[in-house]
Design an enzyme around this catalytic site. Structure first.
Site, PDB file in Angstrom:
ATOM      1  N   THR A 162     -13.881   7.531 -53.352  1.00  0.00           N
ATOM      2  CA  THR A 162     -13.062   6.397 -52.897  1.00  0.00           C
ATOM      3  C   THR A 162     -11.605   6.784 -53.138  1.00  0.00           C
ATOM      4  O   THR A 162     -11.018   7.465 -52.325  1.00  0.00           O
ATOM      5  CB  THR A 162     -13.456   5.084 -53.612  1.00  0.00           C
ATOM      6  OG1 THR A 162     -13.467   5.287 -55.023  1.00  0.00           O
ATOM      7  CG2 THR A 162     -14.822   4.621 -53.154  1.00  0.00           C
ATOM      8  N   LYS A 188     -18.413  10.373 -59.045  1.00  0.00           N
ATOM      9  CA  LYS A 188     -17.192   9.842 -58.493  1.00  0.00           C
ATOM     10  C   LYS A 188     -16.661   8.803 -59.461  1.00  0.00           C
ATOM     11  O   LYS A 188     -17.411   8.145 -60.183  1.00  0.00           O
ATOM     12  CB  LYS A 188     -17.401   9.246 -57.104  1.00  0.00           C
ATOM     13  CG  LYS A 188     -18.257   7.998 -57.023  1.00  0.00           C
ATOM     14  CD  LYS A 188     -17.523   6.703 -57.273  1.00  0.00           C
ATOM     15  CE  LYS A 188     -16.283   6.596 -56.408  1.00  0.00           C
ATOM     16  NZ  LYS A 188     -15.454   5.434 -56.852  1.00  0.00           N
ATOM     17  N   THR A 199     -20.933   5.801 -65.764  1.00  0.00           N
ATOM     18  CA  THR A 199     -19.639   5.990 -65.121  1.00  0.00           C
ATOM     19  C   THR A 199     -19.679   5.275 -63.794  1.00  0.00           C
ATOM     20  O   THR A 199     -20.650   4.617 -63.471  1.00  0.00           O
ATOM     21  CB  THR A 199     -19.357   7.485 -64.915  1.00  0.00           C
ATOM     22  OG1 THR A 199     -18.092   7.624 -64.290  1.00  0.00           O
ATOM     23  CG2 THR A 199     -20.406   8.121 -64.049  1.00  0.00           C
ATOM     24  N   GLU A 285      -6.692   7.203 -61.541  1.00  0.00           N
ATOM     25  CA  GLU A 285      -5.733   6.829 -60.495  1.00  0.00           C
ATOM     26  C   GLU A 285      -4.297   6.990 -60.988  1.00  0.00           C
ATOM     27  O   GLU A 285      -3.886   6.381 -61.979  1.00  0.00           O
ATOM     28  CB  GLU A 285      -5.989   5.394 -60.039  1.00  0.00           C
ATOM     29  CG  GLU A 285      -7.275   5.274 -59.246  1.00  0.00           C
ATOM     30  CD  GLU A 285      -7.679   3.852 -58.941  1.00  0.00           C
ATOM     31  OE1 GLU A 285      -8.492   3.667 -58.004  1.00  0.00           O
ATOM     32  OE2 GLU A 285      -7.209   2.925 -59.624  1.00  0.00           O
ATOM     33  N   ASN A 407      -3.364   0.460 -56.974  1.00  0.00           N
ATOM     34  CA  ASN A 407      -4.194  -0.726 -57.110  1.00  0.00           C
ATOM     35  C   ASN A 407      -3.554  -1.989 -56.546  1.00  0.00           C
ATOM     36  O   ASN A 407      -4.247  -2.964 -56.266  1.00  0.00           O
ATOM     37  CB  ASN A 407      -4.589  -0.922 -58.582  1.00  0.00           C
ATOM     38  CG  ASN A 407      -5.699   0.027 -58.968  1.00  0.00           C
ATOM     39  OD1 ASN A 407      -6.851  -0.183 -58.637  1.00  0.00           O
ATOM     40  ND2 ASN A 407      -5.331   1.105 -59.637  1.00  0.00           N
ATOM     41  N   THR A 412      -5.705  -2.631 -48.730  1.00  0.00           N
ATOM     42  CA  THR A 412      -4.910  -2.425 -47.520  1.00  0.00           C
ATOM     43  C   THR A 412      -4.601  -0.960 -47.280  1.00  0.00           C
ATOM     44  O   THR A 412      -4.126  -0.612 -46.213  1.00  0.00           O
ATOM     45  CB  THR A 412      -3.597  -3.210 -47.602  1.00  0.00           C
ATOM     46  OG1 THR A 412      -2.893  -2.815 -48.793  1.00  0.00           O
ATOM     47  CG2 THR A 412      -3.870  -4.700 -47.658  1.00  0.00           C
TER      48      THR A 412
END
Length: 412
Positions: A162, A188, A199, A285, A407, A412
């Site tokens: 993702t 992932k 996870t 991230e 985030n 979007t």
């Protein structure tokens, strides 16, 4: 992530190994329209025989529909032959329709690969609260067999991503009872990572002969010391899961703790789990570095784990690492709020090999050297409580401006 060839204890890390390296496995992936880009969003791992299976699942009370279906499948006989996954949609908080859709995916995959429904596991990852576009998913499942092959590990890895920036996979090889055995894994995870069982998504394959009950016991133990010891942002997902499939095709005598090679197998299995866990933490991230916190001298292993995970999960500690600020006060504050016994006069803290606290008192250190150390891609924080013999290690990443950017616009 490069793995190279290396010997670790009783096992070898296999260069370019994947979830299809163990005997009997193939995998694949394709784009079925769940993602706006043309990246793969539907993947599968297939075993040529019903494989002994085990799984661990999120403890979030809002458990996604696919996890319930996978648990049903494994409970039916302790075996799986097909593991189906989609990305781009979590199928979580979708009510009865979501459960019906997960079961429809299981049935469609069973038909496509010619196996019984209870030999299929299903999992999903992506946005929570949106129904799956089932015509796209079912059409993709029909096409999956043609995209599934012995060298399909990379396509599978691409299908499960993702916000991940890199694929995460590893394979190791060892000898068990004179037979060559492989253990492989793919995972992932990048955001919403604070597992309380496993996870975001993890998949392990092996050709070892080991029954489902032993596999489950080993997975539980390894999960507690690896996948459960990482954090990116403190959020436990609705979809967290790790599933292991063992084909048994290596032909070794069945593995139990009494087997002379059990310790070697368990060590190799742990290495795969730890590698994947650290890869997820490193790919957090917006992250720029991996942070490793080791707590020693604790009164118990549970206390060491709780303190290590509290320190690694501290937003202030993570921010200080991002800014290369050797602010040890944030570390000791996290130690003190972990809810575990601490002797407040005996704590030592090091940043790498730089001592900043000794017996809970400040130590003079070179601020420039500490700043330079904290600018590196790996930051190791050592905390010694000087209370006992227990030790634990946790992994995480720094907190950056990009985490908020990613985030703030996730949908979007």
């Amino acid at each position: 992530m490069g793995k190279g060839t290396m010997m670790v204890n009783d096992y070898v890390v296999v260069p370019e190994g994947s979830v299809t390296t163990p005997s009997g496995f193939r995998a694949g992936g394709l784009h079925c329209g769940l993602k706006k880009t043309q990246r793969h969003d539907l993947g599968v791992i297939v075993c040529e025989v019903p494989a002994q299976a085990a799984g661990v699942y999120t403890l979030n009370q809002f458990q996604a529909a696919p996890l319930k279906v996978t648990q049903e499948s494994i409970a039916a006989g302790g075996k799986l032959q097909v593991m189906l996954v989609n990305s781009g949609n979590a199928n979580a908080c979708t009510g009865q329709q979501g459960e019906d859709d997960a079961r429809a995916m299981r049935s469609a995959a069973a038909k496509a690969f010619g196996v019984a429904d209870h030999l299929v596991g299903v999992t999903s990852t992506g946005v929570i609260g949106e129904l799956l576009p089932m015509p796209k998913v079912l059409s993709g499942i029909e096409k999956l067999p043609a995209e599934t092959r012995a060298d399909g590990g990379d396509d599978f890895c691409q299908a499960i991503l993702t916000t991940d920036l890199v694929k995460k996979e590893i394979c190791v090889r060892l000898t068990v009872g004179g037979r060559t055995v492989h253990i492989a894994g793919a995972a992932k995870g990048s955001g919403m990572i604070h597992p309380n069982m496993a996870t975001m998504l993890g998949f392990m394959t092996t050709d070892a002969n080991i029954d489902s009950a032993m596999l489950q016991k080993l997975l539980n133990e390894v999960t507690d010391s690896t996948f459960n010891m990482i954090t990116v942002d403190g959020d436990t997902s609705t979809n967290d899961m790790v599933v292991v499939m063992a084909s048994g095709l290596a032909g070794n005598d069945s593995l139990t703790p009494e087997h002379p090679d059990w310790a070697a197998f368990a060590g190799a299995f742990t290495h795969v789990g730890e590698y994947l866990a650290k890869a997820i933490a490193r790919d957090g991230e917006g992250a720029t570095k991996l942070i490793e916190v080791t707590v020693a001298g604790a009164a118990s292993r549970d206390a060491a784990r709780a303190i290590a995970k509290t320190v690694i999960g501290s937003s202030l500690v993570k921010s200080a690492c991002f800014g290369a600020d050797a602010n040890w006060g944030r570390i000791i504050a996290a130690v003190g709020r972990a809810g575990q016994p601490v002797q407040t006069e005996t704590v030592d803290i090091r940043l790498g090999d730089i001592s900043v606290l000794k017996q809970s008192r400040p130590v003079k250190f070179d601020e420039d050297r500490a700043e330079e150390y904290l600018k590196g891609e790996l930051v190791q924080i050592h905390v010694d409580l000087n209370m006992g013999d227990a030790t634990a290690t946790a992994w995480g990443c720094d907190l950056t401006y990009d985490y908020v950017r990613i985030n703030a616009a996730y949908r979007t």
